[in-house]
Write a protein that holds these residues in place. Structure first.
Motif, mmCIF file in Angstrom:
data_model
loop_
_atom_site.group_PDB
_atom_site.id
_atom_site.type_symbol
_atom_site.label_atom_id
_atom_site.label_comp_id
_atom_site.label_asym_id
_atom_site.label_seq_id
_atom_site.Cartn_x
_atom_site.Cartn_y
_atom_site.Cartn_z
ATOM 1 N N SER A 1 0.799 -1.224 0.000
ATOM 2 C CA SER A 1 0.000 0.000 0.000
ATOM 3 C C SER A 1 0.833 1.276 0.000
ATOM 4 O O SER A 1 0.270 2.364 -0.010
ATOM 5 C CB SER A 1 -0.927 0.018 1.215
ATOM 6 N N GLN B 1 -0.823 3.052 3.826
ATOM 7 C CA GLN B 1 -2.105 2.662 4.419
ATOM 8 C C GLN B 1 -1.835 1.617 5.496
ATOM 9 O O GLN B 1 -1.047 0.714 5.300
ATOM 10 C CB GLN B 1 -3.017 2.083 3.336
ATOM 11 N N GLU C 1 -3.889 6.046 7.970
ATOM 12 C CA GLU C 1 -2.816 6.335 7.028
ATOM 13 C C GLU C 1 -1.665 7.028 7.726
ATOM 14 O O GLU C 1 -1.871 7.835 8.626
ATOM 15 C CB GLU C 1 -3.338 7.298 5.952
ATOM 16 N N HIS D 1 1.725 9.391 6.872
ATOM 17 C CA HIS D 1 2.438 10.204 5.891
ATOM 18 C C HIS D 1 3.772 10.581 6.520
ATOM 19 O O HIS D 1 3.798 11.048 7.661
ATOM 20 C CB HIS D 1 1.675 11.485 5.574
ATOM 21 N N GLY E 1 -7.937 8.698 6.564
ATOM 22 C CA GLY E 1 -6.748 9.400 6.105
ATOM 23 C C GLY E 1 -6.894 10.897 6.168
ATOM 24 O O GLY E 1 -6.025 11.633 5.758
#
Length: 82
Positions: free
Chosen positions: A25, A54, A59, A61, A80
Motif C-alpha cells: 500500500s 495505508q 494512514e 504520511h 486518512g
C-alpha cells in the motif's frame, strides 16, 4: 518548520503501536518542495522520498531517507483525513 529524525515511524510517537501497514500500500514520491527538501537534507544528507502508507487503523504520511530513517511523521486515523 522544524523536523526531527527518527529510526522508524513508531519511534516518532505519532503512530499507534498496534498499527501495521497493509502490504503493497505504500506510495512513494520525490520531494518537490525545495524548502522541505532543504530542511530534510539539513537533518541527513542524501535522497529523500515522501511516503503515504495505508495501515489497519489509518494512514501514515512521512519522509523517508535512503538509509531508512524517517522525519515528519503524521498519522491520520480512519479515512486518512485529520
Amino acid at each position: 518548520m522544524p523536523l526531527a529524525l527518527y529510526r522508524d515511524i513508531y519511534a516518532s510517537g505519532s503512530v499507534p503501536q498496534g498499527c501495521t501497514p497493509v502490504r503493497g500500500s505504500a506510495l512513494k514520491y520525490t520531494v518537490r518542495n525545495r524548502a522541505v527538501l532543504r530542511e530534510l537534507r539539513r537533518l541527513h544528507v542524501g535522497k529523500w522520498k515522501k511516503v503515504i502508507k495505508q495501515g489497519n487503523f489509518g494512514e501514515v504520511h512521512y519522509f523517508e531517507h535512503e538509509s531508512g530513517s524517517v522525519a515528519g511523521v503524521k498519522f491520520f486515523s480512519g479515512t486518512g483525513k485529520p
